[in-house]
Design a protein around this motif. Sequence first.
Motif, PDB file in Angstrom:
ATOM      1  N   TYR A  32       0.874  -1.171   0.000  1.00  0.00           N
ATOM      2  CA  TYR A  32       0.000   0.000   0.000  1.00  0.00           C
ATOM      3  C   TYR A  32       0.902   1.210   0.000  1.00  0.00           C
ATOM      4  CZ  TYR A  32      -3.549   3.327   1.685  1.00  0.00           C
ATOM      5  OH  TYR A  32      -4.395   4.399   1.833  1.00  0.00           O
ATOM      6  N   PRO A  34       0.689   5.251  -0.050  1.00  0.00           N
ATOM      7  CA  PRO A  34      -0.051   6.517  -0.020  1.00  0.00           C
ATOM      8  C   PRO A  34       0.862   7.724  -0.190  1.00  0.00           C
ATOM      9  CG  PRO A  34       0.351   5.750   2.206  1.00  0.00           C
ATOM     10  CD  PRO A  34       1.032   4.772   1.283  1.00  0.00           C
ATOM     11  N   TYR A  36       0.981  11.852   1.062  1.00  0.00           N
ATOM     12  CA  TYR A  36       0.415  12.813   1.986  1.00  0.00           C
ATOM     13  C   TYR A  36       0.839  14.221   1.579  1.00  0.00           C
ATOM     14  CZ  TYR A  36      -1.091   9.081   5.042  1.00  0.00           C
ATOM     15  OH  TYR A  36      -1.728   7.985   5.537  1.00  0.00           O
ATOM     16  N   GLY A  43      -1.032  19.280  10.039  1.00  0.00           N
ATOM     17  CA  GLY A  43      -0.598  17.901   9.953  1.00  0.00           C
ATOM     18  C   GLY A  43      -0.728  17.382   8.529  1.00  0.00           C
ATOM     19  N   PRO A  44       0.027  16.345   8.183  1.00  0.00           N
ATOM     20  CA  PRO A  44      -0.123  15.744   6.847  1.00  0.00           C
ATOM     21  C   PRO A  44      -1.532  15.202   6.650  1.00  0.00           C
ATOM     22  CG  PRO A  44       1.862  14.956   7.958  1.00  0.00           C
ATOM     23  CD  PRO A  44       1.062  15.684   8.989  1.00  0.00           C
ATOM     24  N   LEU A  46      -3.919  12.673   3.963  1.00  0.00           N
ATOM     25  CA  LEU A  46      -3.884  11.688   2.876  1.00  0.00           C
ATOM     26  C   LEU A  46      -4.383  12.321   1.589  1.00  0.00           C
ATOM     27  CD1 LEU A  46      -3.439   8.734   2.017  1.00  0.00           C
ATOM     28  CD2 LEU A  46      -5.818   8.303   2.678  1.00  0.00           C
ATOM     29  N   ARG A  51      -2.406   0.596  -4.671  1.00  0.00           N
ATOM     30  CA  ARG A  51      -1.928  -0.749  -4.353  1.00  0.00           C
ATOM     31  C   ARG A  51      -1.186  -1.291  -5.567  1.00  0.00           C
ATOM     32  NH1 ARG A  51      -3.286  -2.862   0.471  1.00  0.00           N
ATOM     33  NH2 ARG A  51      -5.110  -2.018   1.517  1.00  0.00           N
ATOM     34  N   VAL A  93       3.613   0.648   3.245  1.00  0.00           N
ATOM     35  CA  VAL A  93       3.310  -0.231   4.376  1.00  0.00           C
ATOM     36  C   VAL A  93       2.983  -1.619   3.836  1.00  0.00           C
ATOM     37  CG1 VAL A  93       0.837   0.254   4.413  1.00  0.00           C
ATOM     38  CG2 VAL A  93       1.983  -0.405   6.531  1.00  0.00           C
ATOM     39  N   ASN A  97      -0.379  -5.164  11.145  1.00  0.00           N
ATOM     40  CA  ASN A  97      -0.219  -4.060  12.079  1.00  0.00           C
ATOM     41  C   ASN A  97       1.209  -3.519  12.114  1.00  0.00           C
ATOM     42  OD1 ASN A  97      -2.888  -4.039  12.860  1.00  0.00           O
ATOM     43  ND2 ASN A  97      -2.558  -5.611  14.420  1.00  0.00           N
ATOM     44  N   LEU A 100       3.358   2.721   8.900  1.00  0.00           N
ATOM     45  CA  LEU A 100       3.741   3.332   7.634  1.00  0.00           C
ATOM     46  C   LEU A 100       5.190   3.780   7.713  1.00  0.00           C
ATOM     47  CD1 LEU A 100       0.862   5.730   6.500  1.00  0.00           C
ATOM     48  CD2 LEU A 100       1.718   3.742   5.295  1.00  0.00           C
TER      49      LEU A 100
ATOM     50  N   TYR B  31      -5.382   1.652  15.627  1.00  0.00           N
ATOM     51  CA  TYR B  31      -3.963   1.979  15.481  1.00  0.00           C
ATOM     52  C   TYR B  31      -3.721   3.462  15.758  1.00  0.00           C
ATOM     53  CZ  TYR B  31       0.644   2.488  13.391  1.00  0.00           C
ATOM     54  OH  TYR B  31       1.960   2.759  13.191  1.00  0.00           O
ATOM     55  N   VAL B  50      -1.201  -0.794  18.501  1.00  0.00           N
ATOM     56  CA  VAL B  50      -2.160  -1.457  17.621  1.00  0.00           C
ATOM     57  C   VAL B  50      -3.480  -1.724  18.327  1.00  0.00           C
ATOM     58  CG1 VAL B  50      -0.353  -2.439  16.181  1.00  0.00           C
ATOM     59  CG2 VAL B  50      -1.253  -3.757  18.110  1.00  0.00           C
ATOM     60  N   TYR B  96      -6.617   0.820   9.941  1.00  0.00           N
ATOM     61  CA  TYR B  96      -5.697  -0.252   9.559  1.00  0.00           C
ATOM     62  C   TYR B  96      -6.332  -1.427   8.831  1.00  0.00           C
ATOM     63  CZ  TYR B  96      -0.751  -0.234  10.103  1.00  0.00           C
ATOM     64  OH  TYR B  96       0.591  -0.065   9.880  1.00  0.00           O
ATOM     65  N   GLY B 100     -11.093  -1.227   3.986  1.00  0.00           N
ATOM     66  CA  GLY B 100     -10.888  -1.662   2.618  1.00  0.00           C
ATOM     67  C   GLY B 100      -9.604  -1.119   2.039  1.00  0.00           C
ATOM     68  N   ALA B 101      -9.592  -0.828   0.771  1.00  0.00           N
ATOM     69  CA  ALA B 101      -8.368  -0.510   0.052  1.00  0.00           C
ATOM     70  C   ALA B 101      -7.620   0.674   0.663  1.00  0.00           C
ATOM     71  CB  ALA B 101      -8.679  -0.219  -1.409  1.00  0.00           C
ATOM     72  N   ASP B 102      -8.323   1.655   1.178  1.00  0.00           N
ATOM     73  CA  ASP B 102      -7.656   2.822   1.741  1.00  0.00           C
ATOM     74  C   ASP B 102      -7.644   2.788   3.259  1.00  0.00           C
ATOM     75  OD1 ASP B 102      -8.933   4.862  -0.912  1.00  0.00           O
ATOM     76  OD2 ASP B 102      -6.935   4.016  -0.657  1.00  0.00           O
ATOM     77  N   GLY B 103      -7.817   1.625   3.817  1.00  0.00           N
ATOM     78  CA  GLY B 103      -7.911   1.541   5.267  1.00  0.00           C
ATOM     79  C   GLY B 103      -6.628   1.819   5.990  1.00  0.00           C
ATOM     80  N   TYR B 104      -5.511   1.814   5.279  1.00  0.00           N
ATOM     81  CA  TYR B 104      -4.256   2.109   5.941  1.00  0.00           C
ATOM     82  C   TYR B 104      -3.972   3.596   5.995  1.00  0.00           C
ATOM     83  CZ  TYR B 104      -3.390  -2.857   5.593  1.00  0.00           C
ATOM     84  OH  TYR B 104      -3.492  -4.209   5.708  1.00  0.00           O
ATOM     85  N   GLY B 105      -4.877   4.413   5.478  1.00  0.00           N
ATOM     86  CA  GLY B 105      -4.663   5.848   5.499  1.00  0.00           C
ATOM     87  C   GLY B 105      -4.659   6.380   6.917  1.00  0.00           C
ATOM     88  N   TYR B 106      -3.679   7.184   7.235  1.00  0.00           N
ATOM     89  CA  TYR B 106      -3.573   7.784   8.553  1.00  0.00           C
ATOM     90  C   TYR B 106      -4.330   9.106   8.598  1.00  0.00           C
ATOM     91  CZ  TYR B 106       0.368   4.781  10.012  1.00  0.00           C
ATOM     92  OH  TYR B 106       1.170   3.737  10.367  1.00  0.00           O
ATOM     93  N   PHE B 108      -3.963  12.500  10.726  1.00  0.00           N
ATOM     94  CA  PHE B 108      -3.020  13.181  11.599  1.00  0.00           C
ATOM     95  C   PHE B 108      -3.707  14.292  12.385  1.00  0.00           C
ATOM     96  CE2 PHE B 108       1.322  11.816  10.665  1.00  0.00           C
ATOM     97  CZ  PHE B 108       1.144  11.048   9.525  1.00  0.00           C
ATOM     98  N   GLY B 109      -3.185  14.527  13.597  1.00  0.00           N
ATOM     99  CA  GLY B 109      -3.564  15.715  14.329  1.00  0.00           C
ATOM    100  C   GLY B 109      -2.840  16.932  13.775  1.00  0.00           C
TER     101      GLY B 109
END
Lengths: 112, 117
Positions: A32, A34, A36, A43-44, A46, A51, A93, A97, A100, B31, B50, B96, B100-106, B108-109
């Motif tokens: 994956y 991404p 940012y 903050g960054p 997305l 993929r 990533v 778990n 990134l 996460y 996690v 996490y 789905g496909a974009d589930g790993y997107g973070y 941020f604060g």
Amino acid sequence: QQQVKQSPQSLIVQKGGISIINCAYENTAFDYFPWYQQFPGKGPALLIAIRPDVSEKKEGRFTISFNKSAKQFSLHIMDSQPGDSATYFCAAVSSGNTPLVFGKGTRLSVIA
Amino acid sequence: NAGVTQTPKFQVLKTGQSMTLQCAQDMNHEYMSWYRQDPGMGLRLIHYSVGAGITDQGEVPNGYNVSRSTTEDFPLRLLSAAPSQTSVYFCASSDYGRQGADGYGYTFGSGTRLTVV
């Protein structure tokens, strides 16, 4: 060892031009990728992600190109605008778990 | 508004002082992670979690402590502040993979800018 290498560190593009930022990775378990976008004082956020089962993904003026055999991916910003001026980070990533891994960032300036 | 909330936004510490940077998210993300951002160094991972009760070290954990007693909160503690810890700190959370496909997107604060003098 830096797992994701990003270039260039900084980039100046004329308004209306194409901005290109490149990233390379070593870990073939990454699945994956991404990008940012970060504005000063924020903050960054997305921007777009891909993929490895596709070679390209486009969202508006932003396109990710992915070359699995070369282990490289890039962000193209078409018709760049002054509002696109920001720092861009690529990341990668692997499923599960694990955190990134980020590139070191590219500071983009779009000048009129 | 849903998202990641960091407090304080700015902080000045004296060398040797301790403090806690707060991070809370209301998206029920399992996460959470802490990064520091320094010029030319990108985003470096300090600690991550996690899920509640589970934490692990990142790339630059020395001088920092974390705990995760709830899903929502992930505080970062500076045990004895040093000038080398002057930085901008970001907290991030993710679903996490569950989305789905974009589930790993973070997400941020907005960051905490810390200066240690």
